[in-house]
Scaffold this motif. Structure first.
Motif, PDB file in Angstrom:
ATOM      1  N   VAL A 523       0.954  -1.239   0.113  1.00 33.13           N
ATOM      2  CA  VAL A 523      -0.031  -0.124   0.100  1.00 33.13           C
ATOM      3  C   VAL A 523       1.090   1.392   0.098  1.00 33.13           C
ATOM      4  CG1 VAL A 523      -1.796   1.266   1.347  1.00 33.13           C
ATOM      5  CG2 VAL A 523      -1.625  -1.298   1.290  1.00 33.13           C
ATOM      6  N   ASP A 524       0.530   2.314  -1.063  1.00 34.64           N
ATOM      7  CA  ASP A 524       1.473   3.395  -1.102  1.00 34.64           C
ATOM      8  C   ASP A 524       0.687   4.423  -1.267  1.00 34.64           C
ATOM      9  OD1 ASP A 524       4.325   4.423  -1.706  1.00 34.64           O
ATOM     10  OD2 ASP A 524       2.833   5.368  -3.267  1.00 34.64           O
ATOM     11  N   ILE A 525       0.967   5.538  -0.229  1.00 38.11           N
ATOM     12  CA  ILE A 525      -0.065   6.879  -0.218  1.00 38.11           C
ATOM     13  C   ILE A 525       0.202   7.535  -1.251  1.00 38.11           C
ATOM     14  CG2 ILE A 525      -0.625   8.647   1.157  1.00 38.11           C
ATOM     15  CD1 ILE A 525      -0.010   7.283   3.812  1.00 38.11           C
ATOM     16  N   ASP A 526      -0.870   7.897  -2.164  1.00 42.16           N
ATOM     17  CA  ASP A 526      -0.575   8.855  -3.492  1.00 42.16           C
ATOM     18  C   ASP A 526      -0.226  10.284  -2.978  1.00 42.16           C
ATOM     19  OD1 ASP A 526      -1.087   6.522  -4.871  1.00 42.16           O
ATOM     20  OD2 ASP A 526      -3.454   7.177  -4.808  1.00 42.16           O
ATOM     21  N   TYR A 527       0.857  10.793  -3.469  1.00 45.50           N
ATOM     22  CA  TYR A 527       1.250  12.196  -3.443  1.00 45.50           C
ATOM     23  C   TYR A 527       1.520  12.515  -2.034  1.00 45.50           C
ATOM     24  CZ  TYR A 527      -0.810  12.593  -8.300  1.00 45.50           C
ATOM     25  OH  TYR A 527      -1.185  12.153  -9.387  1.00 45.50           O
ATOM     26  N   PHE A 528       2.238  11.471  -1.237  1.00 49.65           N
ATOM     27  CA  PHE A 528       2.739  11.790   0.131  1.00 49.65           C
ATOM     28  C   PHE A 528       3.632  12.981   0.395  1.00 49.65           C
ATOM     29  CE2 PHE A 528       4.556  10.853   4.123  1.00 49.65           C
ATOM     30  CZ  PHE A 528       3.632  10.758   5.036  1.00 49.65           C
ATOM     31  N   CYS A 604      -2.380   0.175  -4.653  1.00 50.92           N
ATOM     32  CA  CYS A 604      -2.235  -1.119  -3.989  1.00 50.92           C
ATOM     33  C   CYS A 604      -1.765  -2.046  -5.132  1.00 50.92           C
ATOM     34  CB  CYS A 604      -3.366  -1.776  -3.251  1.00 50.92           C
ATOM     35  SG  CYS A 604      -4.066  -0.810  -1.785  1.00 50.92           S
ATOM     36  N   GLY A 605      -0.634  -2.936  -4.656  1.00 53.99           N
ATOM     37  CA  GLY A 605      -0.118  -3.874  -5.502  1.00 53.99           C
ATOM     38  C   GLY A 605      -0.119  -5.314  -4.926  1.00 53.99           C
ATOM     39  N   ILE A 606      -0.580  -6.406  -5.542  1.00 57.69           N
ATOM     40  CA  ILE A 606      -0.775  -7.677  -5.104  1.00 57.69           C
ATOM     41  C   ILE A 606      -0.139  -8.582  -5.631  1.00 57.69           C
ATOM     42  CG2 ILE A 606      -2.231  -9.432  -4.668  1.00 57.69           C
ATOM     43  CD1 ILE A 606      -4.726  -7.361  -4.429  1.00 57.69           C
ATOM     44  N   ALA A 632      -0.448   0.470 -10.684  1.00 54.25           N
ATOM     45  CA  ALA A 632      -1.633   1.271 -10.406  1.00 54.25           C
ATOM     46  C   ALA A 632      -1.219   2.729 -10.234  1.00 54.25           C
ATOM     47  CB  ALA A 632      -1.990   0.680  -8.997  1.00 54.25           C
ATOM     48  N   LYS A 633      -0.163   3.228 -10.096  1.00 60.79           N
ATOM     49  CA  LYS A 633       0.273   4.431  -9.953  1.00 60.79           C
ATOM     50  C   LYS A 633       0.366   5.105 -11.531  1.00 60.79           C
ATOM     51  CE  LYS A 633       2.738   4.864  -5.600  1.00 60.79           C
ATOM     52  NZ  LYS A 633       2.068   6.032  -5.152  1.00 60.79           N
ATOM     53  N   HIS A 634       0.942   4.265 -12.436  1.00 69.64           N
ATOM     54  CA  HIS A 634       0.863   4.813 -13.809  1.00 69.64           C
ATOM     55  C   HIS A 634      -0.494   4.765 -14.354  1.00 69.64           C
ATOM     56  CE1 HIS A 634       5.315   3.198 -13.947  1.00 69.64           C
ATOM     57  NE2 HIS A 634       5.177   4.533 -13.227  1.00 69.64           N
ATOM     58  N   HIS A 635      -1.409   3.884 -13.745  1.00 64.02           N
ATOM     59  CA  HIS A 635      -2.739   4.213 -14.546  1.00 64.02           C
ATOM     60  C   HIS A 635      -3.820   5.061 -13.773  1.00 64.02           C
ATOM     61  CE1 HIS A 635      -1.048   0.300 -16.147  1.00 64.02           C
ATOM     62  NE2 HIS A 635      -2.064   0.475 -17.457  1.00 64.02           N
ATOM     63  N   GLY A 636      -3.222   5.848 -13.045  1.00 65.66           N
ATOM     64  CA  GLY A 636      -4.182   7.039 -12.395  1.00 65.66           C
ATOM     65  C   GLY A 636      -4.221   6.841 -11.063  1.00 65.66           C
ATOM     66  N   ARG A 637      -3.494   5.908 -10.254  1.00 64.48           N
ATOM     67  CA  ARG A 637      -3.471   6.064  -8.804  1.00 64.48           C
ATOM     68  C   ARG A 637      -4.916   5.498  -8.232  1.00 64.48           C
ATOM     69  NH1 ARG A 637       0.440   9.726  -9.669  1.00 64.48           N
ATOM     70  NH2 ARG A 637       2.375   9.421  -8.884  1.00 64.48           N
ATOM     71  N   ASN A 638      -4.699   5.476  -6.987  1.00 68.33           N
ATOM     72  CA  ASN A 638      -6.039   5.269  -6.104  1.00 68.33           C
ATOM     73  C   ASN A 638      -6.904   3.841  -6.788  1.00 68.33           C
ATOM     74  OD1 ASN A 638      -8.230   5.183  -4.127  1.00 68.33           O
ATOM     75  ND2 ASN A 638      -9.374   6.780  -5.328  1.00 68.33           N
ATOM     76  N   GLN A 639      -6.016   2.649  -6.929  1.00 68.60           N
ATOM     77  CA  GLN A 639      -6.652   1.587  -7.329  1.00 68.60           C
ATOM     78  C   GLN A 639      -5.611   0.493  -6.999  1.00 68.60           C
ATOM     79  OE1 GLN A 639      -5.078   0.996 -11.976  1.00 68.60           O
ATOM     80  NE2 GLN A 639      -5.685   3.360 -11.645  1.00 68.60           N
ATOM     81  N   VAL A 640      -5.981  -0.753  -7.265  1.00 72.54           N
ATOM     82  CA  VAL A 640      -5.557  -2.090  -6.783  1.00 72.54           C
ATOM     83  C   VAL A 640      -5.034  -2.761  -8.440  1.00 72.54           C
ATOM     84  CG1 VAL A 640      -5.748  -4.429  -5.812  1.00 72.54           C
ATOM     85  CG2 VAL A 640      -6.901  -2.044  -4.779  1.00 72.54           C
TER      86      VAL A 640
END
Length: 643
Positions: A523-528, A604-606, A632-640
């Protein structure tokens, strides 16, 4: 006048002789006769008896029937024969004195119409007078010559020595018998003392004491009153009870530390002697016997045996205490060693319960630990399944008493008056109890309860031993608690409260050896970084805590959440495949978006592994999850994303 036969009269009768030329250099009267003074207990009486026998034998000779015969001792006092007539007393006294002084026949001397003679009785060896015979005749025509008188004295002396030798033989025989009895008594006492000192067991010493005394004093009653609890050894061993110390000879003997005797209305003599050693008085030995059985010599021998038995009892007790102390030290050493081998509280409590049951031969044992969250005592270990994990208020029952006093306690009989409520005692019908606090950093951190259904089961030594053992158990709990706290600090991130990354690596590696599958969520917080730059690092830390709280609330107790690094968090899900891990990750993503303040999102990455994979490693698992998270980050963030 004839003297009575009394023991010891010889010492009154025998005095130093009158000093004369013949006797000045001589010793006592017995030395004249070559007789040991201790061999004749009543020489005066022997002279009187000899005189009577001499008269009987002299009666056969008609000539002597015409004489009145008298016997005088060395002090010229008449000890046998009729009273000397008043008119011849002066003459008789003078002639007896002359005969004793000269050692020859004195007389005849006229006195009124009588003739008076004084004839000495000479000893055989020294040839010195030890008595004198007086003769009075009224027949002036019958005058005995010196030879006849001396012959009569020799006859008297012969009879005297015969009697003396007879008495001496009797006395010697009696003394030998007494000596034999004394030797037998001393031998019996020596054997008794030897048997007592051969015993190293307290119970054996007590039994030997009463049995030996009864055999040495047959017909008597022997009782041993002890101030300590050994009354089950023998019915003659009884507790020492202080009722009326002024009238109770046993209580007086114990308190005064010296023998006390009395004679009751039935004529029975009671002798109470302290039963003591060098260190203390342990009780009282009492012997009771009738006046006919009693001998004053019994007092000294009984006192000596009481001292011997008391010393043997003390030695056996010291030996018993030494063995007990050695045993206690061995138990303490073994318990401490075993306790220190484990740093897990559950193992410590379980081992301590088993050891306590074995050491005290108890039926029940409970260990309660103070639960700081609930503020109650919780049963964390014991052999009563129904009470396991049950909680009690800190002022309830015996736990409350121990908690308040911080001291151990012992209950001899729970069925006595003023019962304290106790679920342990009531549910098990236990009667005896010992309890001790478990001290942790100076405070009561728990309580140990050990119980048995037999009343008065636990001794004071058990009570003291439990105090020592509870101290070591408390130290083991403290060590385990500190170790757990240190380990928690080592494997826990201080900011988020999640596990550290190295702990997560260890647990995944361990699970891969035991489980069939598992999944990892990163789990990585976006734009932290933007949050830190905008609001500051304190707000950024608060966001990390909020996200960590969301993750904890979304996973199971068996799942492992950790701070992977910076604003990246990780969750390992044992025995979980990708589809279920996806739902958990998506739940975390939604709640992060809705519950954080200021609002943030997470990507999130699984990744997953199964036992069928050719290469299973923690690094590969993290790598796939990390790649999925970057997707997930490259495809817009806030996703799994699943890797």
């Amino acid at each position: 006048m004839k003297r009575s036969l009394e023991t010891g009269q010889l010492l009154q009768w025998v005095q130093p002789p009158l000093q004369s030329a013949e006797t000045a250099a001589s010793g006592s009267w017995l030395e004249y006769m070559d007789i040991n003074e201790a061999d004749i207990p009543y020489a005066g009486a022997l002279l009187a008896e000899t005189f009577s026998k001499w008269l009987e034998e002299s009666a056969e000779f008609d000539i002597w029937n015409r004489y009145s015969l008298f016997l005088f001792d060395r002090q010229q006092e008449q000890i046998a024969g009729p009273a000397v007539p008043a008119e011849q007393q002066e003459a008789m006294a003078g002639l007896i004195s002359e005969a004793m002084r000269t050692g020859a026949v004195a007389g005849p001397k006229p006195a009124e119409d009588k003739l008076v003679y004084g004839v000495p009785v000479m000893s055989r060896s020294a040839g010195l007078p030890f008595a004198a015979l007086g003769f009075i005749t009224g027949d002036r025509e019958t005058v005995a010559d010196s030879t006849a008188l001396l012959a009569m004295c020799l006859h008297f002396r012969s009879l005297f020595y015969q009697g003396f030798e007879r008495l001496l033989t009797q006395e010697t025989t009696a003394k030998r018998r007494l000596q034999d009895k004394e030797n037998e008594r001393r031998d019996a006492m020596f054997q008794t003392a030897k048997r007592l000192y051969d015993q190293i067991d307290v119970s054996s010493v007590l039994k030997e004491t009463v049995q030996s005394l009864e055999s040495l004093y047959p017909g008597s009653t022997i009782d041993l009153f002890l101030s300590q609890d050994y009354t089950a050894v023998d019915p003659r061993v009884k507790p020492l009870v202080f009722k009326h110390s002024s009238s109770d000879i046993c209580a007086r003997a114990f308190l005064e530390g010296k023998p006390v005797s009395e004679r009751d209305a039935d004529g029975v003599i009671h002798l109470a002697v302290p039963f003591s050693g060098k260190q203390a008085v342990y009780g009282v030995l009492q012997v009771s016997m009738t006046v006919e059985q009693w001998k004053e010599s019994n007092r000294a021998s009984f006192m000596m045996l009481a001292d011997t038995a008391g010393s043997a009892f003390e030695n056996a007790k010291l030996y018993e205490q030494s063995n007990l102390l050695i045993g206690e030290l061995q138990v303490i050493n073994e318990l401490t060693k075993r306790l220190n081998q484990s740093l897990k509280l559950s193992e410590i409590f379980g081992f301590a319960t088993g050891e306590l049951l074995q050491v005290f031969q108890a039926e029940y044992c409970c260990i309660l630990k103070l639960n700081k969250q609930s503020g109650c005592f919780e049963v964390v270990s014991g052999n009563i399944p129904s009470m396991l994990h049950e909680q009690f208020l800190t002022d309830y029952g015996f736990c409350g008493i121990v908690n308040e006093s911080k001291e151990a306690l012992i209950i001899s009989d729970y069925k006595g008056p003023k019962q304290t409520p106790s679920k342990l005692m009531e549910s098990t019908n236990a009667r005896s109890l010992i309890a001790s606090p478990i001290m942790v950093e100076g405070e009561v951190g728990g309580v140990i309860l050990v119980a048995h259904r037999v009343p008065n089961y636990f001794s004071y030594d058990n009570y003291k031993l439990l105090q020592v053992l509870s101290t070591h158990i408390g130290l083991a709990i403290t060590n385990a608690t500190l170790h757990a706290e240190v380990r928690r600090m080592v494997i826990t991130d201080n900011l988020t409260g999640l596990h550290a990354r190295h702990y997560l690596d260890e647990q995944i590696s361990l699970r891969q050896r035991e489980d069939a599958c598992g999944s990892l969520i990163l789990v990585d917080i976006d734009y932290f970084k933007r949050v830190n730059d905008t609001y500051g690092h304190q707000i950024g830390d608060r966001i990390l805590k909020q996200v960590s709280g969301v993750i904890k609330s979304c996973i199971r107790e068996t799942d492992i959440a950790a701070r992977w690094g910076g604003e990246e968090l990780a969750v390992y899900l044992p025995k979980v495949r990708t589809d279920q891990a996806y739902r958990i990750a998506d739940r975390i993503r939604h709640r992060v978006e809705s519950e954080t303040e200021p609002r943030v999102t997470a990507s999130c990455g699984i990744s997953e592994w199964t036992y069928e994979d050719d290469k299973i490693s923690v690094e590969s698992l993290f790598y796939r999850a990390d790649m999925a998270m970057y997707d997930a980050k490259h495809h817009g963030r806030n996703q799994v994303q699943v890797g």
